[in-house]
Design a protein around this motif. Structure first.
Motif, PDB file in Angstrom:
ATOM      1  N   HIS A  31       0.818  -1.202   0.000  1.00 28.55           N
ATOM      2  CA  HIS A  31       0.000   0.000   0.000  1.00 28.55           C
ATOM      3  C   HIS A  31       0.860   1.264   0.000  1.00 28.55           C
ATOM      4  CE1 HIS A  31      -3.807  -2.052   0.438  1.00 28.55           C
ATOM      5  NE2 HIS A  31      -3.276  -2.810   1.385  1.00 28.55           N
ATOM      6  N   PHE A  32       0.246   2.377  -0.455  1.00 29.28           N
ATOM      7  CA  PHE A  32       0.914   3.671  -0.507  1.00 29.28           C
ATOM      8  C   PHE A  32       0.243   4.642   0.461  1.00 29.28           C
ATOM      9  CE2 PHE A  32       1.994   1.778  -4.585  1.00 29.28           C
ATOM     10  CZ  PHE A  32       3.349   2.081  -4.694  1.00 29.28           C
ATOM     11  N   GLU A  33       1.041   5.592   0.958  1.00 24.25           N
ATOM     12  CA  GLU A  33       0.559   6.632   1.873  1.00 24.25           C
ATOM     13  C   GLU A  33       1.027   7.993   1.358  1.00 24.25           C
ATOM     14  OE1 GLU A  33       1.323   4.008   5.952  1.00 24.25           O
ATOM     15  OE2 GLU A  33       2.725   5.616   5.369  1.00 24.25           O
ATOM     16  N   ILE A  34       0.182   8.994   1.538  1.00 20.98           N
ATOM     17  CA  ILE A  34       0.574  10.373   1.237  1.00 20.98           C
ATOM     18  C   ILE A  34       0.718  11.124   2.556  1.00 20.98           C
ATOM     19  CG2 ILE A  34      -0.114  12.548   0.166  1.00 20.98           C
ATOM     20  CD1 ILE A  34      -1.472  10.980  -2.020  1.00 20.98           C
ATOM     21  N   ILE A  35       1.882  11.772   2.717  1.00 23.44           N
ATOM     22  CA  ILE A  35       2.211  12.527   3.924  1.00 23.44           C
ATOM     23  C   ILE A  35       2.473  13.972   3.511  1.00 23.44           C
ATOM     24  CG2 ILE A  35       3.692  12.651   5.962  1.00 23.44           C
ATOM     25  CD1 ILE A  35       2.251   9.969   5.700  1.00 23.44           C
ATOM     26  N   ALA A  36       1.844  14.916   4.181  1.00 21.89           N
ATOM     27  CA  ALA A  36       2.057  16.336   3.886  1.00 21.89           C
ATOM     28  C   ALA A  36       2.588  17.033   5.130  1.00 21.89           C
ATOM     29  CB  ALA A  36       0.752  16.993   3.425  1.00 21.89           C
ATOM     30  N   ASN A  37       3.788  17.580   5.040  1.00 20.21           N
ATOM     31  CA  ASN A  37       4.414  18.263   6.171  1.00 20.21           C
ATOM     32  C   ASN A  37       4.389  17.400   7.428  1.00 20.21           C
ATOM     33  OD1 ASN A  37       5.011  20.690   4.725  1.00 20.21           O
ATOM     34  ND2 ASN A  37       2.848  21.256   4.879  1.00 20.21           N
ATOM     35  N   GLY A  38       4.644  16.106   7.244  1.00 25.95           N
ATOM     36  CA  GLY A  38       4.678  15.182   8.365  1.00 25.95           C
ATOM     37  C   GLY A  38       3.330  14.688   8.840  1.00 25.95           C
ATOM     38  N   CYS A  39       2.243  15.167   8.224  1.00 25.32           N
ATOM     39  CA  CYS A  39       0.891  14.785   8.628  1.00 25.32           C
ATOM     40  C   CYS A  39       0.342  13.719   7.675  1.00 25.32           C
ATOM     41  CB  CYS A  39      -0.027  16.013   8.617  1.00 25.32           C
ATOM     42  SG  CYS A  39      -1.754  15.663   9.052  1.00 25.32           S
ATOM     43  N   PHE A  40      -0.066  12.582   8.224  1.00 23.54           N
ATOM     44  CA  PHE A  40      -0.665  11.526   7.409  1.00 23.54           C
ATOM     45  C   PHE A  40      -1.975  12.036   6.815  1.00 23.54           C
ATOM     46  CE2 PHE A  40      -3.795   8.160   6.989  1.00 23.54           C
ATOM     47  CZ  PHE A  40      -3.133   7.215   6.224  1.00 23.54           C
ATOM     48  N   LEU A  41      -2.141  11.867   5.487  1.00 21.43           N
ATOM     49  CA  LEU A  41      -3.376  12.281   4.836  1.00 21.43           C
ATOM     50  C   LEU A  41      -4.268  11.090   4.516  1.00 21.43           C
ATOM     51  CD1 LEU A  41      -2.356  15.117   2.340  1.00 21.43           C
ATOM     52  CD2 LEU A  41      -3.243  15.296   4.673  1.00 21.43           C
ATOM     53  N   MET A  42      -3.756  10.135   3.758  1.00 23.88           N
ATOM     54  CA  MET A  42      -4.571   8.987   3.362  1.00 23.88           C
ATOM     55  C   MET A  42      -3.667   7.910   2.800  1.00 23.88           C
ATOM     56  SD  MET A  42      -6.390  10.457  -0.109  1.00 23.88           S
ATOM     57  CE  MET A  42      -7.341  11.617   0.846  1.00 23.88           C
TER      58      MET A  42
END
Length: 235
Positions: A31-42
């Motif tokens: 699975h893949f994860e998107i992280i923005a500025n250290g914050c888990f998004l989805m």
């Protein structure tokens, strides 16, 4: 009795400095994860609530509306886009995404395996823009707005996103909807204050749809309708 398997450590596939800070794509197992500025998004583990976002908006539209146009706020890992493209009742499908890296991961990177067919659908278009700015300045209307750019109205990814959930932002959403159109907003938790704000901004039929999760409070989709005003009074 065998011990439970240890969770796999994430591997960073790509990391970029975007217009709103750092964004990263990580792989954890398959699975893949998107992280923005250290914050888990989805991530790509489930997607039930992201699909419900689109389904609930379509279900809430008046019967008989031909080829309704939908705006999806946030491309993410692509669950909402793929769901919309798989539904022949939708007409124009517009996805607004502000991070060039996320768009590139779908067009040319690891997430293309999920979204390639949807992106090839002639009904679909990707607009690279900040959603708050786009909604406030766009000149076209939609039958549904399906918004998923934060972890909820009370848990935003960046400070500027707060404006979307305030009276001026909600009024802009209302103006972008056709009469009888649906606003659907994804959230990691319910928000009674957001429901009150929707009513105070002139939306009707405000309610939530829940998606149970393994632990903790359920994900929710906040739903609201732009009422059909009498002739001569429509904004």
């Amino acid at each position: 009795m065998p011990l439970p398997a240890e969770p796999q450590a994430p591997v960073t596939v790509d990391r970029r400095d975007g217009p709103y800070g750092e964004v990263a794509l990580r792989r954890r197992g398959e699975h893949f994860e998107i992280i923005a500025n250290g914050c888990f998004l989805m991530d790509t583990c489930d997607g039930r609530s992201e699909r419900l976002l689109v389904d609930a908006a379509l279900d809430a539209l008046p019967d008989g509306r031909p080829e309704p146009a939908v705006l999806i706020g946030g491309l993410g890992v692509g669950f909402s886009l793929v769901r919309a493209a798989g539904e022949p009742r939708w007409g124009r499908i517009t996805v607004v995404e502000r991070e060039p890296a996320v768009i590139d991961w779908h067009r040319n990177g690891p997430l293309s395996a999920m979204s390639a067919a949807a992106l090839a659908d002639p009904r679909c278009e990707i607009v690279e823009a900040d959603l708050v700015t786009h909604i406030g300045s766009a000149d076209r209307r939609y039958d549904a707005l399906c918004l998923d750019i934060d972890n909820g109205p009370e848990w935003t990814v960046t400070e500027g996103n707060d404006n979307l959930y305030r009276p001026a932002g909600l009024a802009a959403c209302r103006a972008r909807l056709t009469p009888g159109g649906v606003l659907a907003v994804w959230s990691a938790q319910p928000s009674a204050a957001f429901g009150t704000a929707l009513l105070e901004t002139g939306f009707t039929d405000v309610r939530t749809r829940e998606v149970p999760v393994e632990r903790g409070v359920p994900d929710v989709v906040h739903l609201a309708i732009r009422p059909v005003e009498p002739p001569g009074r429509q904004a």
